[in-house]
Design an enzyme around this catalytic site. Structure first.
Site, PDB file in Angstrom:
ATOM      1  CG  HIS A   1      24.403   5.826 -33.963  1.00  0.00           C
ATOM      2  ND1 HIS A   1      25.224   5.155 -34.837  1.00  0.00           N
ATOM      3  CD2 HIS A   1      23.716   4.869 -33.289  1.00  0.00           C
ATOM      4  CE1 HIS A   1      25.038   3.849 -34.724  1.00  0.00           C
ATOM      5  NE2 HIS A   1      24.131   3.651 -33.776  1.00  0.00           N
TER       6      HIS A   1
ATOM      7  CG  ASP B   1      24.168   0.464 -35.735  1.00  0.00           C
ATOM      8  OD1 ASP B   1      24.488   0.324 -34.536  1.00  0.00           O
ATOM      9  OD2 ASP B   1      23.297   1.262 -36.122  1.00  0.00           O
TER      10      ASP B   1
ATOM     11  CD  GLU C   1      20.311  -0.974 -30.586  1.00  0.00           C
ATOM     12  OE1 GLU C   1      19.289  -0.274 -30.524  1.00  0.00           O
ATOM     13  OE2 GLU C   1      21.407  -0.569 -31.065  1.00  0.00           O
TER      14      GLU C   1
ATOM     15  CG  HIS D   1      24.932   0.262 -30.645  1.00  0.00           C
ATOM     16  ND1 HIS D   1      24.405   1.409 -31.188  1.00  0.00           N
ATOM     17  CD2 HIS D   1      25.816   0.683 -29.702  1.00  0.00           C
ATOM     18  CE1 HIS D   1      24.933   2.468 -30.595  1.00  0.00           C
ATOM     19  NE2 HIS D   1      25.805   2.047 -29.690  1.00  0.00           N
TER      20      HIS D   1
END
EC number: 3.4.13.22
Length: 249
Positions: A141, A148, A212, A215
């Site tokens: 990130h 996201d 995730e 993500h």
């Protein structure tokens, strides 16, 4: 892939990344800028989740690299009518990454005092990468290439995805709902929503972090790892500030 097909096409199972292997992938960074997702037209919506949750240091905007921005627009425009794309987070300041990592680490340690240091680190990294501004191995990130996202309906309300954003549980694994044939109606809807998001993002060159469902990566080392690329194109970056502009001038 047509919308009707995405609901029937399972999300493939992928192994969790070996972070040592990921961090060894070379990076050939360019000077592509960060841009704010709030510039995007409908059907993209921006909800900077960490700022809304009061996370210390979180910025009230979702910044991504320019190529990521344009690809997200293509994703949103390919979604079926009445479905929108919601961007929850993009580029993340280092101190936010550190806060998230430390908070999850301490939460897991509190609930599992029997875990040793190695297990604690492994469980934490399942959902939050180690904070790093190292030019050769940055947290995803921190590059502006990780994003996201989730889906919303025509009224802007987020669709059922089977777990909450940032829920640190097995249910958040992207293929979790693919592992059972005994799903109730709500779970089947969530599974189909995950499939729609996954295939729409994959069609525009994004890769997904298996733990995730929200993500996705483009251009960073995780993208290179899961996409089979020889190198990443995004290293760590910072927001352009007036101080930095004056220095360049």
């Amino acid at each position: 892939m047509k919308t009707s097909e995405t609901a029937k096409t399972p999300i493939p199972h992928l192994a969790e990344p070996c972070w040592d292997d990921v961090s060894r992938l070379p990076i050939e960074p360019g000077d592509e800028p960060l841009v704010p997702m709030s510039l995007a037209p409908e059907p993209v919506k921006v909800f900077p989740a960490y700022a809304r949750l009061g996370i210390p240091g979180a910025v009230p905007e979702c910044y991504v690299r320019e190529s990521v921005y344009r690809r997200l627009l293509l994703v949103a425009r390919a979604l079926p009518p009445g479905t929108g794309l919601v961007v929850l987070d993009g580029w993340r300041p280092w101190r936010v990454q550190q806060y998230l990592f430390d908070t999850l680490y301490e939460t897991i340690r509190t609930h599992h005092p029997e875990f040793d240091e190695e297990t604690l680190l492994e469980r934490t990294r399942e959902f939050i990468s180690v904070p790093s501004r190292d030019p050769s191995a940055p947290s995803p990130h921190l590059t502006g290439g990780a994003v996201d996202v989730t889906l919303c309906d025509a009224d802007g309300l987020m669709l059922e995805m089977g777990s909450l954003f940032d829920e640190a549980s097995p249910a958040s694994h992207s293929d979790f709902l693919e592992r059972s044939d005994d799903l109730d109606e709500r779970q089947r809807r969530a599974r189909d929503h995950r499939r729609l998001l996954y295939h729409a993002m994959h069609a525009q060159g994004f890769t997904n972090l298996p733990s995730e469902w929200w993500h996705y990566d483009y251009g960073d080392q995780l993208w290179a790892h899961y996409g089979g690329h020889v190198q990443a194109i995004y290293g760590p970056t910072e927001l352009d500030t007036i101080e930095n502009r004056w220095r360049r001038q």
